[in-house]
Scaffold this motif. Sequence first.
Motif, PDB file in Angstrom:
ATOM      1  N   ALA A 230     -14.351 -30.186  12.277  1.00  0.00           N
ATOM      2  CA  ALA A 230     -14.793 -28.982  11.627  1.00  0.00           C
ATOM      3  C   ALA A 230     -14.561 -27.799  12.613  1.00  0.00           C
ATOM      4  O   ALA A 230     -14.142 -26.785  12.454  1.00  0.00           O
ATOM      5  CB  ALA A 230     -16.037 -28.946  11.051  1.00  0.00           C
TER       6      ALA A 230
ATOM      7  N   LYS B  87     -12.061 -24.443  12.799  1.00  0.00           N
ATOM      8  CA  LYS B  87     -12.910 -22.961  12.750  1.00  0.00           C
ATOM      9  C   LYS B  87     -12.270 -22.307  14.065  1.00  0.00           C
ATOM     10  O   LYS B  87     -11.959 -21.184  13.808  1.00  0.00           O
ATOM     11  CB  LYS B  87     -14.238 -23.292  13.130  1.00  0.00           C
ATOM     12  CG  LYS B  87     -15.033 -22.068  12.911  1.00  0.00           C
ATOM     13  CD  LYS B  87     -16.685 -22.314  13.163  1.00  0.00           C
ATOM     14  CE  LYS B  87     -17.394 -21.036  12.793  1.00  0.00           C
ATOM     15  NZ  LYS B  87     -18.970 -21.519  12.741  1.00  0.00           N
TER      16      LYS B  87
ATOM     17  N   ILE C 122     -12.210 -33.448   8.004  1.00  0.00           N
ATOM     18  CA  ILE C 122     -12.917 -32.308   7.791  1.00  0.00           C
ATOM     19  C   ILE C 122     -14.223 -31.968   8.602  1.00  0.00           C
ATOM     20  O   ILE C 122     -14.654 -31.237   9.074  1.00  0.00           O
ATOM     21  CB  ILE C 122     -12.993 -31.952   6.438  1.00  0.00           C
ATOM     22  CG1 ILE C 122     -11.530 -31.721   5.893  1.00  0.00           C
ATOM     23  CG2 ILE C 122     -13.973 -30.586   6.111  1.00  0.00           C
ATOM     24  CD1 ILE C 122     -11.664 -31.434   4.453  1.00  0.00           C
TER      25      ILE C 122
ATOM     26  N   TYR D  26     -15.286 -20.353   5.541  1.00  0.00           N
ATOM     27  CA  TYR D  26     -15.143 -21.639   6.045  1.00  0.00           C
ATOM     28  C   TYR D  26     -16.303 -22.602   6.092  1.00  0.00           C
ATOM     29  O   TYR D  26     -16.594 -23.878   5.696  1.00  0.00           O
ATOM     30  CB  TYR D  26     -14.344 -21.637   7.457  1.00  0.00           C
ATOM     31  CG  TYR D  26     -14.117 -23.063   7.883  1.00  0.00           C
ATOM     32  CD1 TYR D  26     -13.161 -23.916   7.130  1.00  0.00           C
ATOM     33  CD2 TYR D  26     -14.718 -23.611   8.803  1.00  0.00           C
ATOM     34  CE1 TYR D  26     -12.851 -25.177   7.804  1.00  0.00           C
ATOM     35  CE2 TYR D  26     -14.658 -24.762   9.395  1.00  0.00           C
ATOM     36  CZ  TYR D  26     -13.794 -25.759   8.895  1.00  0.00           C
ATOM     37  OH  TYR D  26     -13.339 -27.000   9.244  1.00  0.00           O
ATOM     38  N   ASP D  27     -17.435 -21.768   7.052  1.00  0.00           N
ATOM     39  CA  ASP D  27     -18.756 -22.589   7.026  1.00  0.00           C
ATOM     40  C   ASP D  27     -19.545 -23.042   5.697  1.00  0.00           C
ATOM     41  O   ASP D  27     -20.032 -23.990   5.822  1.00  0.00           O
ATOM     42  CB  ASP D  27     -19.823 -21.661   7.910  1.00  0.00           C
ATOM     43  CG  ASP D  27     -19.124 -21.678   9.218  1.00  0.00           C
ATOM     44  OD1 ASP D  27     -18.685 -22.525   9.669  1.00  0.00           O
ATOM     45  OD2 ASP D  27     -19.597 -20.514  10.010  1.00  0.00           O
TER      46      ASP D  27
ATOM     47  N   SER E 263     -17.784 -23.406   2.748  1.00  0.00           N
ATOM     48  CA  SER E 263     -16.872 -24.474   2.013  1.00  0.00           C
ATOM     49  C   SER E 263     -16.434 -25.642   2.556  1.00  0.00           C
ATOM     50  O   SER E 263     -16.210 -26.480   1.668  1.00  0.00           O
ATOM     51  CB  SER E 263     -15.533 -23.397   1.476  1.00  0.00           C
ATOM     52  OG  SER E 263     -14.948 -23.187   2.424  1.00  0.00           O
ATOM     53  N   HIS E 264     -16.355 -25.866   3.755  1.00  0.00           N
ATOM     54  CA  HIS E 264     -15.659 -26.871   4.142  1.00  0.00           C
ATOM     55  C   HIS E 264     -16.634 -28.287   4.072  1.00  0.00           C
ATOM     56  O   HIS E 264     -15.930 -29.369   3.566  1.00  0.00           O
ATOM     57  CB  HIS E 264     -15.512 -26.904   5.919  1.00  0.00           C
ATOM     58  CG  HIS E 264     -16.539 -26.889   6.686  1.00  0.00           C
ATOM     59  ND1 HIS E 264     -17.432 -26.260   6.892  1.00  0.00           N
ATOM     60  CD2 HIS E 264     -16.891 -28.254   7.390  1.00  0.00           C
ATOM     61  CE1 HIS E 264     -18.470 -26.528   7.776  1.00  0.00           C
ATOM     62  NE2 HIS E 264     -18.114 -27.954   7.967  1.00  0.00           N
ATOM     63  N   LYS E 265     -17.654 -28.046   4.061  1.00  0.00           N
ATOM     64  CA  LYS E 265     -18.631 -29.536   3.694  1.00  0.00           C
ATOM     65  C   LYS E 265     -18.524 -29.636   2.376  1.00  0.00           C
ATOM     66  O   LYS E 265     -18.733 -30.860   1.608  1.00  0.00           O
ATOM     67  CB  LYS E 265     -20.068 -29.141   3.977  1.00  0.00           C
ATOM     68  CG  LYS E 265     -20.188 -29.189   5.617  1.00  0.00           C
ATOM     69  CD  LYS E 265     -21.645 -29.005   6.172  1.00  0.00           C
ATOM     70  CE  LYS E 265     -21.870 -28.900   7.569  1.00  0.00           C
ATOM     71  NZ  LYS E 265     -23.323 -28.812   8.057  1.00  0.00           N
TER      72      LYS E 265
END
Length: 228
Positions: free
Chosen positions: A105, A109, A101, A187-188, A190-192
């Motif tokens: 990333a 994206k 992830i 996405y920006d 939540s992904h971290k």
Amino acid sequence: MGCGTSFVKYVLFFFNLLFALIGIAMVGIGVAVVLNWQVVKDASRGLNVAPWLFIVIGAVVFLISFFGCCGAIRESHCMVVTYAIFLIVIIIVEVILAVCIFVYADSIKHALKTGMDRSFEEGRSLNPNPFHQIERQLSCCGKTGPIDYNVQAVANLPPECCDQGSQVCSIVNAYSTGCTTRMLDYYDKSHKVIAGITIGVACVEVIGALFALCLANSIRNMDRRSRY
């Protein structure tokens, strides 16, 4: 069985009970997404893998946790060792997933952007347009905004581009954010967090695996002593 071993036994039991409940919750969330967002997943194609992956992971977590609970309560060396092995495999998979992830990333994206843009373009030739359901779900309009519909008149936007209470949907009262932009923003944000939670869960599971191995060793020693 000594006090320390009994403590490990019950800690392992409640630890697995907690993760069994988490597994059930994951399955429930995945099923809810499948039932409520079916149209959105059909339109966005590759994204429809996510809820099914959630369901599968939740089911695996539940089964392994249930296995650990039974092994701890029954004091079964074989079940506890098998549980520890499964848990170690899951930890490795979670760490790999979290690293992917972070490392990929930008690629993920880009894939999301490409999929959303393609869905918008292909949906314009379909009736009904499945992209309109994405607009309704995400409260957005077009790819980057209402301008994607080449608005020429006061009111010629699809009703999904506006709040459901609007009588007429025009560029004046339409959602200003595009669906691709909205999805990438999600996405920006939540992904971290998802990667961090995955690493955190893996760290907790490391403790569970150590407890399981300690309990398995204690059970084996007890079996050896009982033979003499």
